[in-house]
Write a protein that holds these residues in place. Sequence first.
Motif, PDB file in Angstrom:
ATOM      1  N   GLY A 232      -8.997 -12.700 -32.084  1.00 27.53           N
ATOM      2  CA  GLY A 232      -9.940 -13.636 -31.556  1.00 27.53           C
ATOM      3  C   GLY A 232     -10.842 -14.527 -32.202  1.00 27.53           C
ATOM      4  N   ARG A 233     -11.474 -15.291 -31.914  1.00 28.88           N
ATOM      5  CA  ARG A 233     -12.503 -16.060 -32.709  1.00 28.88           C
ATOM      6  C   ARG A 233     -13.903 -15.989 -32.343  1.00 28.88           C
ATOM      7  NH1 ARG A 233      -9.982 -19.974 -29.503  1.00 28.88           N
ATOM      8  NH2 ARG A 233     -11.496 -21.027 -28.067  1.00 28.88           N
ATOM      9  N   ASP A 234     -14.169 -15.629 -31.076  1.00 29.95           N
ATOM     10  CA  ASP A 234     -15.656 -15.901 -30.544  1.00 29.95           C
ATOM     11  C   ASP A 234     -16.396 -14.707 -30.615  1.00 29.95           C
ATOM     12  OD1 ASP A 234     -15.263 -18.438 -29.827  1.00 29.95           O
ATOM     13  OD2 ASP A 234     -13.982 -18.052 -28.272  1.00 29.95           O
ATOM     14  N   VAL A 235     -15.909 -13.347 -30.545  1.00 27.06           N
ATOM     15  CA  VAL A 235     -16.778 -12.308 -30.438  1.00 27.06           C
ATOM     16  C   VAL A 235     -15.843 -10.998 -30.974  1.00 27.06           C
ATOM     17  CG1 VAL A 235     -16.234 -12.019 -27.764  1.00 27.06           C
ATOM     18  CG2 VAL A 235     -18.272 -10.726 -28.948  1.00 27.06           C
ATOM     19  N   THR A 236     -16.202 -10.051 -31.610  1.00 29.20           N
ATOM     20  CA  THR A 236     -15.790  -8.835 -31.789  1.00 29.20           C
ATOM     21  C   THR A 236     -16.072  -7.721 -30.981  1.00 29.20           C
ATOM     22  OG1 THR A 236     -15.594  -9.461 -34.119  1.00 29.20           O
ATOM     23  CG2 THR A 236     -15.375  -6.963 -33.396  1.00 29.20           C
ATOM     24  N   VAL A 237     -14.989  -7.073 -30.203  1.00 27.48           N
ATOM     25  CA  VAL A 237     -15.430  -6.067 -29.193  1.00 27.48           C
ATOM     26  C   VAL A 237     -14.672  -4.696 -30.088  1.00 27.48           C
ATOM     27  CG1 VAL A 237     -15.098  -4.966 -26.904  1.00 27.48           C
ATOM     28  CG2 VAL A 237     -15.249  -7.796 -27.349  1.00 27.48           C
ATOM     29  N   VAL A 238     -15.604  -3.793 -30.327  1.00 25.77           N
ATOM     30  CA  VAL A 238     -15.086  -2.651 -30.941  1.00 25.77           C
ATOM     31  C   VAL A 238     -15.182  -1.554 -29.692  1.00 25.77           C
ATOM     32  CG1 VAL A 238     -15.481  -0.938 -32.785  1.00 25.77           C
ATOM     33  CG2 VAL A 238     -15.918  -3.254 -33.268  1.00 25.77           C
ATOM     34  N   ALA A 239     -13.996  -0.889 -29.782  1.00 23.80           N
ATOM     35  CA  ALA A 239     -13.763   0.380 -28.651  1.00 23.80           C
ATOM     36  C   ALA A 239     -12.854   1.262 -29.345  1.00 23.80           C
ATOM     37  CB  ALA A 239     -13.282  -0.245 -27.504  1.00 23.80           C
ATOM     38  N   TRP A 240     -12.881   2.541 -28.651  1.00 24.48           N
ATOM     39  CA  TRP A 240     -11.731   3.265 -28.817  1.00 24.48           C
ATOM     40  C   TRP A 240     -11.470   4.081 -27.479  1.00 24.48           C
ATOM     41  CZ3 TRP A 240     -16.788   3.152 -30.808  1.00 24.48           C
ATOM     42  CH2 TRP A 240     -17.645   3.730 -30.425  1.00 24.48           C
ATOM     43  N   SER A 241     -10.326   4.943 -27.741  1.00 22.57           N
ATOM     44  CA  SER A 241      -9.925   5.687 -26.609  1.00 22.57           C
ATOM     45  C   SER A 241      -9.717   4.916 -25.238  1.00 22.57           C
ATOM     46  CB  SER A 241     -10.817   6.971 -26.510  1.00 22.57           C
ATOM     47  OG  SER A 241     -10.221   7.865 -25.504  1.00 22.57           O
ATOM     48  N   LYS A 242     -10.182   5.365 -24.238  1.00 24.23           N
ATOM     49  CA  LYS A 242      -9.914   4.629 -22.949  1.00 24.23           C
ATOM     50  C   LYS A 242     -10.565   3.304 -22.816  1.00 24.23           C
ATOM     51  CE  LYS A 242     -11.857   6.563 -19.284  1.00 24.23           C
ATOM     52  NZ  LYS A 242     -12.051   7.966 -18.660  1.00 24.23           N
ATOM     53  N   MET A 243     -11.551   3.184 -23.518  1.00 23.06           N
ATOM     54  CA  MET A 243     -12.437   1.952 -23.591  1.00 23.06           C
ATOM     55  C   MET A 243     -11.413   0.706 -24.201  1.00 23.06           C
ATOM     56  SD  MET A 243     -15.378   2.413 -21.798  1.00 23.06           S
ATOM     57  CE  MET A 243     -14.085   3.385 -20.603  1.00 23.06           C
ATOM     58  N   VAL A 244     -10.649   0.988 -24.918  1.00 23.56           N
ATOM     59  CA  VAL A 244      -9.935  -0.130 -25.543  1.00 23.56           C
ATOM     60  C   VAL A 244      -8.913  -0.797 -24.387  1.00 23.56           C
ATOM     61  CG1 VAL A 244      -7.734  -0.632 -27.134  1.00 23.56           C
ATOM     62  CG2 VAL A 244      -9.476   1.110 -27.798  1.00 23.56           C
ATOM     63  N   GLY A 245      -8.746  -0.081 -23.580  1.00 21.67           N
ATOM     64  CA  GLY A 245      -7.814  -0.938 -22.285  1.00 21.67           C
ATOM     65  C   GLY A 245      -8.988  -1.543 -21.550  1.00 21.67           C
ATOM     66  N   VAL A 246     -10.188  -1.057 -21.384  1.00 23.12           N
ATOM     67  CA  VAL A 246     -10.974  -1.999 -20.738  1.00 23.12           C
ATOM     68  C   VAL A 246     -11.519  -3.088 -21.400  1.00 23.12           C
ATOM     69  CG1 VAL A 246     -13.693  -1.868 -20.086  1.00 23.12           C
ATOM     70  CG2 VAL A 246     -12.116   0.263 -19.463  1.00 23.12           C
ATOM     71  N   ALA A 247     -11.572  -2.915 -22.837  1.00 18.81           N
ATOM     72  CA  ALA A 247     -12.046  -4.092 -23.514  1.00 18.81           C
ATOM     73  C   ALA A 247     -10.844  -5.317 -23.622  1.00 18.81           C
ATOM     74  CB  ALA A 247     -12.106  -3.773 -25.052  1.00 18.81           C
ATOM     75  N   LEU A 248      -9.528  -4.784 -23.460  1.00 19.75           N
ATOM     76  CA  LEU A 248      -8.629  -5.598 -23.534  1.00 19.75           C
ATOM     77  C   LEU A 248      -8.341  -6.315 -22.157  1.00 19.75           C
ATOM     78  CD1 LEU A 248      -5.851  -3.511 -25.507  1.00 19.75           C
ATOM     79  CD2 LEU A 248      -6.656  -5.583 -26.011  1.00 19.75           C
ATOM     80  N   ARG A 249      -8.724  -5.669 -20.985  1.00 21.83           N
ATOM     81  CA  ARG A 249      -8.663  -6.465 -19.755  1.00 21.83           C
ATOM     82  C   ARG A 249      -9.783  -7.439 -19.568  1.00 21.83           C
ATOM     83  NH1 ARG A 249      -6.995  -1.028 -18.582  1.00 21.83           N
ATOM     84  NH2 ARG A 249      -9.313  -0.458 -17.876  1.00 21.83           N
ATOM     85  N   ALA A 250     -10.834  -7.120 -20.277  1.00 19.03           N
ATOM     86  CA  ALA A 250     -12.097  -7.852 -20.060  1.00 19.03           C
ATOM     87  C   ALA A 250     -11.647  -9.122 -20.993  1.00 19.03           C
ATOM     88  CB  ALA A 250     -13.426  -7.201 -20.706  1.00 19.03           C
ATOM     89  N   ALA A 251     -10.925  -8.830 -22.089  1.00 17.87           N
ATOM     90  CA  ALA A 251     -10.660 -10.128 -23.017  1.00 17.87           C
ATOM     91  C   ALA A 251      -9.542 -10.920 -22.374  1.00 17.87           C
ATOM     92  CB  ALA A 251     -10.204  -9.592 -24.358  1.00 17.87           C
ATOM     93  N   ASP A 252      -8.707 -10.358 -21.567  1.00 16.15           N
ATOM     94  CA  ASP A 252      -8.052 -11.295 -20.659  1.00 16.15           C
ATOM     95  C   ASP A 252      -8.790 -12.275 -19.683  1.00 16.15           C
ATOM     96  OD1 ASP A 252      -5.721 -10.153 -21.870  1.00 16.15           O
ATOM     97  OD2 ASP A 252      -5.204  -8.620 -20.510  1.00 16.15           O
ATOM     98  N   ARG A 253      -9.492 -11.502 -18.993  1.00 15.21           N
ATOM     99  CA  ARG A 253     -10.432 -12.367 -17.880  1.00 15.21           C
ATOM    100  C   ARG A 253     -11.182 -13.420 -18.871  1.00 15.21           C
ATOM    101  NH1 ARG A 253     -13.413  -8.047 -14.379  1.00 15.21           N
ATOM    102  NH2 ARG A 253     -14.372  -9.997 -13.791  1.00 15.21           N
TER     103      ARG A 253
END
Length: 325
Positions: A203-224
């Motif tokens: 992505g180009r606008d913001v970096t979201v760093v996560a690990w474990s279960k929160m990676v899925g949360v971050a990916l779903r947020a990125a889709d929205r």
Amino acid sequence: MQQLGMGQAINQGLREEMERDAAVFLAGEGVGVGIHASPLLPTAGLLDTFGPKRVRDTPVSEAAIAGLAVGAAEAGLRPVVEIMFAPFLTLASDMIVNHAAKLRYLSGGKSSFPLVVRVKAGAGFGAGCQHSHNLEAWLAHCPGLKVVMPSTPADAKGLLKSAIRDPNPVVILEDMLLYFQFGPVPEGEHLVPIGPAEIKRPGRDVTVVAWSKMVGVALRAADRLAADGIEAEVVDLRTLAPLDTATILASVRRTGRLVVVHEANRTGGFGGEIAAVVMEEALDSLKAPLRRVCGPDIPVPASPPLEQWYIPNEDRVIAAVRELL
């Protein structure tokens, strides 16, 4: 490409390493029978395949389990032991922190201590605070330990196999809710190196760093967010110690913004370490103050509605991103 749940992927990795190396054995509470009867769980069926000498149910004593691992590693074996819940690490911490993490250093590097501690972690299954407290920051703070937190079945299998072959002690924290989430896993030999992070979504606008279960949360947020034209780059740490600062910094320098997401409570959480690294090394690249999306500073509630309120979700990640923009 096979489709496996994370529990199945871990099971497959354990089987392959036990077949490859006779020095590998498993030990822990219920690893052979009982609570691991479901075929989706990590040690299902291993007792039937390898027998009680290599798959050993232990007494309910985390200190004894960790002590067994240290002694067996020193004797030349490659133990893989299980701690049933992350908060129970407190009972095993003397052996893990004061012995496993330090013995190779104290030997001047002449000895190796190849042991793996698998830990069931994460909130979300209604077991209350004494079974749900996330302690990865405690472990990453301890020199001499490698700390791994996979988010996908493929990473779980590949990191586990690398951990078993590593000459150092490795702690793998496995979020229990991920045991039942399926994903592609390469067939045949599959190793994921301990250390490198992975960009799960560019992505180009913001970096979201996560690990474990929160990676899925971050990916779903990125889709929205993408539906509104906001492209979030999701970085999956995979390994907390050693930390891949190069991947984090390169991403932040591209996007100019950072959100760190973790389920553990905020104060003293590992997100603070990432924030410090970025502030020290890439402050000039930031277009806005970074944000942390974390669990609150309270014990994990047992009440299901309160527990869901405790766990960071997509809405909170999206709100943090929008604040930065």
